[in-house]
Design a protein around this motif. Structure first.
Motif, PDB file in Angstrom:
ATOM      1  N   GLU A   1      14.096  28.562  40.423  1.00 37.21           N
ATOM      2  CA  GLU A   1      13.911  29.818  41.161  1.00 37.21           C
ATOM      3  C   GLU A   1      15.256  30.426  41.531  1.00 37.21           C
ATOM      4  O   GLU A   1      15.470  31.639  41.368  1.00 37.21           O
ATOM      5  CB  GLU A   1      13.097  29.561  42.422  1.00 37.21           C
ATOM      6  CG  GLU A   1      12.865  30.814  43.268  1.00 37.21           C
ATOM      7  CD  GLU A   1      12.128  30.514  44.564  1.00 37.21           C
ATOM      8  OE1 GLU A   1      12.037  31.432  45.400  1.00 37.21           O
ATOM      9  OE2 GLU A   1      11.659  29.368  44.740  1.00 37.21           O
ATOM     10  N   HIS A   2      16.177  29.592  42.019  1.00 38.58           N
ATOM     11  CA  HIS A   2      17.494  30.091  42.405  1.00 38.58           C
ATOM     12  C   HIS A   2      18.260  30.605  41.190  1.00 38.58           C
ATOM     13  O   HIS A   2      18.940  31.629  41.262  1.00 38.58           O
ATOM     14  CB  HIS A   2      18.290  28.977  43.095  1.00 38.58           C
ATOM     15  CG  HIS A   2      17.646  28.476  44.349  1.00 38.58           C
ATOM     16  ND1 HIS A   2      18.065  27.333  45.002  1.00 38.58           N
ATOM     17  CD2 HIS A   2      16.604  28.955  45.076  1.00 38.58           C
ATOM     18  CE1 HIS A   2      17.312  27.137  46.074  1.00 38.58           C
ATOM     19  NE2 HIS A   2      16.410  28.119  46.129  1.00 38.58           N
ATOM     20  N   LEU A   3      18.140  29.901  40.072  1.00 36.30           N
ATOM     21  CA  LEU A   3      18.824  30.322  38.859  1.00 36.30           C
ATOM     22  C   LEU A   3      18.273  31.652  38.354  1.00 36.30           C
ATOM     23  O   LEU A   3      19.031  32.528  37.912  1.00 36.30           O
ATOM     24  CB  LEU A   3      18.672  29.246  37.777  1.00 36.30           C
ATOM     25  CG  LEU A   3      19.457  29.462  36.485  1.00 36.30           C
ATOM     26  CD1 LEU A   3      20.943  29.549  36.776  1.00 36.30           C
ATOM     27  CD2 LEU A   3      19.159  28.335  35.494  1.00 36.30           C
ATOM     28  N   ALA A   4      16.962  31.858  38.452  1.00 32.34           N
ATOM     29  CA  ALA A   4      16.353  33.116  38.018  1.00 32.34           C
ATOM     30  C   ALA A   4      16.840  34.276  38.873  1.00 32.34           C
ATOM     31  O   ALA A   4      17.099  35.381  38.358  1.00 32.34           O
ATOM     32  CB  ALA A   4      14.829  33.001  38.095  1.00 32.34           C
TER      33      ALA A   4
ATOM     34  N   TRP B   1      19.610  38.880  48.283  1.00 25.67           N
ATOM     35  CA  TRP B   1      18.718  37.731  48.544  1.00 25.67           C
ATOM     36  C   TRP B   1      19.382  36.741  49.504  1.00 25.67           C
ATOM     37  O   TRP B   1      18.725  36.207  50.394  1.00 25.67           O
ATOM     38  CB  TRP B   1      18.376  37.049  47.219  1.00 25.67           C
ATOM     39  CG  TRP B   1      17.547  35.812  47.367  1.00 25.67           C
ATOM     40  CD1 TRP B   1      16.223  35.729  47.690  1.00 25.67           C
ATOM     41  CD2 TRP B   1      17.994  34.449  47.209  1.00 25.67           C
ATOM     42  NE1 TRP B   1      15.815  34.418  47.741  1.00 25.67           N
ATOM     43  CE2 TRP B   1      16.882  33.607  47.444  1.00 25.67           C
ATOM     44  CE3 TRP B   1      19.217  33.874  46.883  1.00 25.67           C
ATOM     45  CZ2 TRP B   1      16.963  32.215  47.366  1.00 25.67           C
ATOM     46  CZ3 TRP B   1      19.305  32.494  46.796  1.00 25.67           C
ATOM     47  CH2 TRP B   1      18.186  31.673  47.046  1.00 25.67           C
ATOM     48  N   ARG B   2      20.696  36.550  49.355  1.00 25.90           N
ATOM     49  CA  ARG B   2      21.407  35.645  50.252  1.00 25.90           C
ATOM     50  C   ARG B   2      21.401  36.162  51.688  1.00 25.90           C
ATOM     51  O   ARG B   2      21.217  35.407  52.650  1.00 25.90           O
ATOM     52  CB  ARG B   2      22.869  35.452  49.803  1.00 25.90           C
ATOM     53  CG  ARG B   2      23.088  34.719  48.492  1.00 25.90           C
ATOM     54  CD  ARG B   2      22.559  33.291  48.493  1.00 25.90           C
ATOM     55  NE  ARG B   2      22.966  32.498  49.637  1.00 25.90           N
ATOM     56  CZ  ARG B   2      24.135  31.878  49.756  1.00 25.90           C
ATOM     57  NH1 ARG B   2      25.031  31.960  48.782  1.00 25.90           N
ATOM     58  NH2 ARG B   2      24.397  31.147  50.832  1.00 25.90           N
TER      59      ARG B   2
ATOM     60  N   ILE C   1      18.694  29.329  53.428  1.00 25.19           N
ATOM     61  CA  ILE C   1      18.539  28.638  52.146  1.00 25.19           C
ATOM     62  C   ILE C   1      19.906  28.298  51.569  1.00 25.19           C
ATOM     63  O   ILE C   1      20.789  29.166  51.497  1.00 25.19           O
ATOM     64  CB  ILE C   1      17.748  29.500  51.139  1.00 25.19           C
ATOM     65  CG1 ILE C   1      16.321  29.708  51.627  1.00 25.19           C
ATOM     66  CG2 ILE C   1      17.739  28.845  49.758  1.00 25.19           C
ATOM     67  CD1 ILE C   1      15.480  30.594  50.723  1.00 25.19           C
ATOM     68  N   ARG C   2      20.070  27.043  51.164  1.00 21.91           N
ATOM     69  CA  ARG C   2      21.287  26.636  50.476  1.00 21.91           C
ATOM     70  C   ARG C   2      20.979  26.556  48.985  1.00 21.91           C
ATOM     71  O   ARG C   2      20.353  25.596  48.524  1.00 21.91           O
ATOM     72  CB  ARG C   2      21.787  25.291  50.993  1.00 21.91           C
ATOM     73  CG  ARG C   2      23.079  24.864  50.315  1.00 21.91           C
ATOM     74  CD  ARG C   2      23.770  23.732  51.023  1.00 21.91           C
ATOM     75  NE  ARG C   2      25.076  23.481  50.441  1.00 21.91           N
ATOM     76  CZ  ARG C   2      25.990  22.685  50.958  1.00 21.91           C
ATOM     77  NH1 ARG C   2      25.730  22.045  52.096  1.00 21.91           N
ATOM     78  NH2 ARG C   2      27.147  22.513  50.364  1.00 21.91           N
TER      79      ARG C   2
ATOM     80  N   ALA D   1      24.741  24.392  36.266  1.00 16.79           N
ATOM     81  CA  ALA D   1      24.480  25.673  35.583  1.00 16.79           C
ATOM     82  C   ALA D   1      25.676  26.079  34.725  1.00 16.79           C
ATOM     83  O   ALA D   1      26.812  25.682  34.985  1.00 16.79           O
ATOM     84  CB  ALA D   1      24.185  26.761  36.616  1.00 16.79           C
ATOM     85  N   LEU D   2      25.429  26.871  33.708  1.00 13.95           N
ATOM     86  CA  LEU D   2      26.491  27.407  32.858  1.00 13.95           C
ATOM     87  C   LEU D   2      26.744  28.845  33.283  1.00 13.95           C
ATOM     88  O   LEU D   2      25.896  29.723  33.091  1.00 13.95           O
ATOM     89  CB  LEU D   2      26.079  27.345  31.387  1.00 13.95           C
ATOM     90  CG  LEU D   2      27.073  27.955  30.385  1.00 13.95           C
ATOM     91  CD1 LEU D   2      28.409  27.213  30.458  1.00 13.95           C
ATOM     92  CD2 LEU D   2      26.509  27.898  28.968  1.00 13.95           C
ATOM     93  N   ILE D   3      27.922  29.088  33.880  1.00 14.20           N
ATOM     94  CA  ILE D   3      28.251  30.416  34.400  1.00 14.20           C
ATOM     95  C   ILE D   3      29.626  30.772  33.850  1.00 14.20           C
ATOM     96  O   ILE D   3      30.657  30.405  34.406  1.00 14.20           O
ATOM     97  CB  ILE D   3      28.279  30.416  35.946  1.00 14.20           C
ATOM     98  CG1 ILE D   3      26.939  29.918  36.503  1.00 14.20           C
ATOM     99  CG2 ILE D   3      28.609  31.788  36.491  1.00 14.20           C
ATOM    100  CD1 ILE D   3      26.942  29.682  37.996  1.00 14.20           C
ATOM    101  N   ASN D   4      29.662  31.462  32.739  1.00 17.09           N
ATOM    102  CA  ASN D   4      30.966  31.694  32.110  1.00 17.09           C
ATOM    103  C   ASN D   4      31.077  33.079  31.483  1.00 17.09           C
ATOM    104  O   ASN D   4      30.099  33.803  31.326  1.00 17.09           O
ATOM    105  CB  ASN D   4      31.231  30.615  31.056  1.00 17.09           C
ATOM    106  CG  ASN D   4      30.234  30.656  29.917  1.00 17.09           C
ATOM    107  OD1 ASN D   4      29.198  31.292  30.005  1.00 17.09           O
ATOM    108  ND2 ASN D   4      30.545  29.959  28.837  1.00 17.09           N
TER     109      ASN D   4
END
Length: 334
Positions: free
Chosen positions: A5-8, A20-21, A27-28, A34-37
């Motif tokens: 859910e967080h990744l989406a 959202w944050r 929520i932490r 994850a791949l974030i590049n």
């Protein structure tokens, strides 16, 4: 693994994520592994986010808030984080190689066993950072670093300097000088046989590598630090990892041998105890015969034969015992 859910939510873009944050401050988020590049994430709110094991490679995170984020084993290779806030982050075993942290805030972060080769910390704030076993090289830039003090061990232990603060530029000068050493830390004493094996193996594998034990320091609580001098251009992280792998392998092998020797020793002791008991039995028999002779000299026949047999048994038992124990006992009357 990252929370799906967080990744989406993250994949919907920076603005959506930041909103959202703000709406869910309790929520932490979990974006671990994850791949974030290869994207510009400047200004994204990554405070308190679990990014452990994530790959943030070739990305831009200028002015990004990472405060109190969990970044253990995170790979930031070749990323740009100019002006990023990484205060109180956990960067243990993170890879920061060839990244740009110019002007970033690392106050009170944990950088245990962190790799920062060819990394730019120019103007960064490193006050209160734990740099236990961190790895930098001659291309790591520390120009203009703001740093009053650091900790050499976790839980705010081994403050450096022990009192007061670094003078301006002193931190960079001291740690650039330390680039020519590798610190090996042992928390439960040192198995010197294993140390010798691993060090020799390292010398063979790094021919011409100028390896030399520079100093051995006691750090309290049973901790020993061995400082090894290396060539200025040596890969310190590789040398450290190769040595520790060799040391652990040798220590386990030697421990098995020690245990086998102890078991053999126990068996020898059991045999020795049996022989000693046999000696006592023979002595007691001899004493009984002598007593009988004294009380009833006429009723005991073949006295000389009996005494001779007992004496012979005693000598044989002693000779067997001496061979097992390694002694040198002889019958001088033979």
């Amino acid at each position: 693994m990252a929370n799906k859910e967080h990744l989406a939510i993250f994949e919907k873009g920076i603005d959506y994520w930041n909103r959202w944050r703000r709406e869910n401050p309790s929520i932490r988020p979990d974006l671990s592994e994850a791949l974030i590049n290869d994207f510009d994430f400047s200004g994204i709110n990554f405070s308190q986010v679990d990014l452990s094991g994530a790959k943030l490679i070739d990305a831009v995170f200028n002015n990004t808030n990472f405060s109190q984020a969990y970044l253990s084993e995170t790979n930031f290779s070749r990323s740009i984080l100019m002006g990023a806030n990484l205060s109180r982050t956990i960067l243990n075993e993170a890879i920061l190689n060839k990244s740009d942290f110019t002007g970033s805030n690392f106050q009170w972060a944990y950088m245990v066993r962190t790799r920062a080769l060819d990394t730019n910390f120019s103007g960064a704030n490193l006050t209160g950072v734990c740099i236990e076993d961190w790895h930098i090289n001659s291309s790591t830039q520390l120009d203009g670093v703001i740093c009053n003090y650091v900790y050499r061990r976790q839980k705010k232990r081994e403050r450096y300097p022990s009192s007061g603060n670094f003078a301006p530029g002193e931190f960079a000068k001291l740690f650039q000088k330390s680039l020519e050493t590798v610190d090996l830390i042992f928390r439960n004493g040192i198995d010197w046989d294993a140390f010798a094996y691993s060090f020799k193996k390292l010398e063979v594998e790094n021919q011409g590598g100028q390896l030399d034990v520079q100093s051995i320091e006691k750090k309290g609580d049973g901790v020993l630090l061995v400082r090894v001098a290396v060539a200025p251009d040596a890969d310190k992280a590789k040398i450290y990892n190769d040595f520790m792998q060799g040391y652990e392998f040798a220590a386990k092998t030697l421990e098995a041998q020690y245990q086998a020797r102890l078991e053999d020793k126990d068996k020898v002791i059991v045999r020795q105890e049996a022989q000693i008991n046999r000696l006592f039995d023979i002595v007691e028999q001899q004493g009984s015969v002598q007593k009988a002779l004294a009380e009833n000299p006429r009723k005991v026949s073949n006295t000389n034969i009996i005494n001779s047999q007992l004496a012979s048994g005693l000598v044989d038992a002693i000779n067997v015992e001496s061979q097992q124990i390694g002694g040198n006992i002889h019958n001088n009357n033979a």
